[in-house]
Enzyme design. Sequence first.
Site, mmCIF file in Angstrom:
data_model
loop_
_atom_site.group_PDB
_atom_site.id
_atom_site.type_symbol
_atom_site.label_atom_id
_atom_site.label_comp_id
_atom_site.label_asym_id
_atom_site.label_seq_id
_atom_site.Cartn_x
_atom_site.Cartn_y
_atom_site.Cartn_z
ATOM 1 N N GLY A 165 0.844 -1.200 0.000
ATOM 2 C CA GLY A 165 0.000 0.000 0.000
ATOM 3 C C GLY A 165 0.870 1.238 0.000
ATOM 4 O O GLY A 165 2.102 1.159 0.037
ATOM 5 N N VAL B 211 4.739 0.993 0.552
ATOM 6 C CA VAL B 211 5.133 -0.136 1.404
ATOM 7 C C VAL B 211 5.049 -1.431 0.585
ATOM 8 O O VAL B 211 4.053 -1.670 -0.105
ATOM 9 C CB VAL B 211 4.222 -0.242 2.652
ATOM 10 C CG1 VAL B 211 4.585 -1.449 3.504
ATOM 11 C CG2 VAL B 211 4.313 1.032 3.490
ATOM 12 N N ASP C 261 0.344 10.198 15.838
ATOM 13 C CA ASP C 261 -0.559 9.815 14.743
ATOM 14 C C ASP C 261 -1.238 8.492 15.054
ATOM 15 O O ASP C 261 -1.405 7.643 14.178
ATOM 16 C CB ASP C 261 0.231 9.733 13.425
ATOM 17 C CG ASP C 261 -0.688 9.710 12.202
ATOM 18 O OD1 ASP C 261 -1.839 10.186 12.307
ATOM 19 O OD2 ASP C 261 -0.261 9.203 11.155
ATOM 20 N N GLY D 225 1.267 5.373 1.649
ATOM 21 C CA GLY D 225 0.829 6.283 2.698
ATOM 22 C C GLY D 225 1.480 7.635 2.514
ATOM 23 O O GLY D 225 2.076 7.921 1.464
HETATM 24 N N1 LIG Z 1 5.026 -3.311 9.046
HETATM 25 C C1 LIG Z 1 3.994 -3.482 8.223
HETATM 26 N N2 LIG Z 1 3.530 -4.715 7.941
HETATM 27 C C2 LIG Z 1 2.482 -4.884 7.089
HETATM 28 N N3 LIG Z 1 1.822 -3.869 6.486
HETATM 29 C C3 LIG Z 1 2.241 -2.613 6.738
HETATM 30 C C4 LIG Z 1 3.339 -2.343 7.607
HETATM 31 N N4 LIG Z 1 3.537 -0.999 7.672
HETATM 32 C C5 LIG Z 1 2.591 -0.461 6.890
HETATM 33 N N5 LIG Z 1 1.808 -1.408 6.325
HETATM 34 C C6 LIG Z 1 0.665 -1.189 5.423
HETATM 35 O O1 LIG Z 1 1.123 -0.477 4.287
HETATM 36 C C7 LIG Z 1 0.147 0.489 3.872
HETATM 37 C C8 LIG Z 1 0.791 1.880 3.838
HETATM 38 O O2 LIG Z 1 1.217 2.178 5.141
HETATM 39 P P1 LIG Z 1 1.816 3.575 5.566
HETATM 40 O O3 LIG Z 1 2.234 3.429 6.976
HETATM 41 O O4 LIG Z 1 2.842 4.012 4.587
HETATM 42 O O5 LIG Z 1 0.645 4.591 5.389
HETATM 43 P P2 LIG Z 1 -0.740 4.818 6.105
HETATM 44 O O6 LIG Z 1 -0.616 4.461 7.567
HETATM 45 O O7 LIG Z 1 -1.800 4.092 5.326
HETATM 46 O O8 LIG Z 1 -0.942 6.367 5.908
HETATM 47 P P3 LIG Z 1 -0.159 7.583 6.590
HETATM 48 O O9 LIG Z 1 1.298 7.473 6.215
HETATM 49 O O10 LIG Z 1 -0.782 8.769 5.965
HETATM 50 O O11 LIG Z 1 -0.375 7.458 8.080
HETATM 51 C C9 LIG Z 1 -0.999 0.398 4.871
HETATM 52 O O12 LIG Z 1 -1.999 -0.440 4.292
HETATM 53 C C10 LIG Z 1 -0.379 -0.287 6.068
HETATM 54 O O13 LIG Z 1 -1.344 -1.049 6.791
#
Ligand SMILES: Nc1ncnc2c1ncn2[C@@H]1O[C@H](COP(=O)(O)OP(=O)(O)OP(=O)(O)O)[C@@H](O)[C@H]1O
Length: 281
Positions: free
Chosen positions: A15, A22, A126, A17
């Site tokens: 995904g 990621v 956050d 963010g």
């Molecule tokens: N360690 C992890 N293991 C599995 N999935 C993850 C992990 N970290 C992030 N993700 C998934 O990757 C996607 C993008 O995550 P990211 O943290 O970059 O952004 P977000 O939390 O969706 O948004 P923002 O950065 O605006 O808070 C999300 O669907 C998140 O659940």
Amino acid sequence: MNQPIRGYTLTQWVGSGGMGEVYQAYHTATQRTVAIKLLSRMEQAERFRNEAAVQASLRHPHIALVYEFFVENGLSCLVLEYIEGPTIEQYIRKNGPFPEEAAWKLLAQIASALEYLHSRDIVHRDLKAGNIKIARPGKAKLLDFGLARAATSPKLTHEGHLIGTASSMAPEQFSGRSRSASDCWALGVLLYEMLTGQPPFGGNTQSEIGRRIQKGDYLAPHKLNPGLSKASERLIDRLLTVSPDRRMTARQVLEALHHPALLNAPDWMGPVRKWWDRVKP
Ligand SMILES: Nc1ncnc2c1ncn2[C@@H]1O[C@H](COP(=O)(O)OP(=O)(O)OP(=O)(O)O)[C@@H](O)[C@H]1O
């Protein structure tokens, strides 16, 4: 995607963010499946480095591990423990609110992660349902320290409070003051969502949401979930307290969850405080 980065083969896009993309990746040498966050905007590299430095020092059963951070061909890569499972937000969207007992269990885990962070002068900034994964049934893992900042580390930008998710922001964050109590407000928002399936502070515009937050103006949770216990209502009320100094701390939440009778003590000053929070200049 097939070209390994420092021994990590990207296997699947997960995904995107606020800070980048990621991917799920496989590290052949250690035979470990990990999550790799690739920073898309170079001007945010310092934020990314900050996220890595804060998280790499943490060890808590309900906080996702950071394995390493490196820059390869100008690309900043953060290697994280891969957490399988839906976020609390995804779970609620699919199944509706949690039963009260399950919500309390998750709340206890997140409150213990917050207590751990706050005891190290770290404010997450956050905390929200979309940043918490349910790794196994009943096991929460806190993700995403994109905005975390050790209270002692240098200020990165003055916009920190604007980057957070508006509906989970605490009243004081609108004037740029994030503190550990701001995470406890977000914990109240999370509990409300887990128990009612809806965020406490909705609205059509950011400023409308902001106005409601600053007045602590939310629909009583038992109106959305009539079976809710008084103890849950009190917990929400004490976390969604406008004044950060009077808000419950993560440690107090843990104490109350172990001894719910503490929440039954009459709080005759409560309505007066609520009124004062609303009218004070
Ligand atoms: N360690 C992890 N293991 C599995 N999935 C993850 C992990 N970290 C992030 N993700 C998934 O990757 C996607 C993008 O995550 P990211 O943290 O970059 O952004 P977000 O939390 O969706 O948004 P923002 O950065 O605006 O808070 C999300 O669907 C998140 O659940």
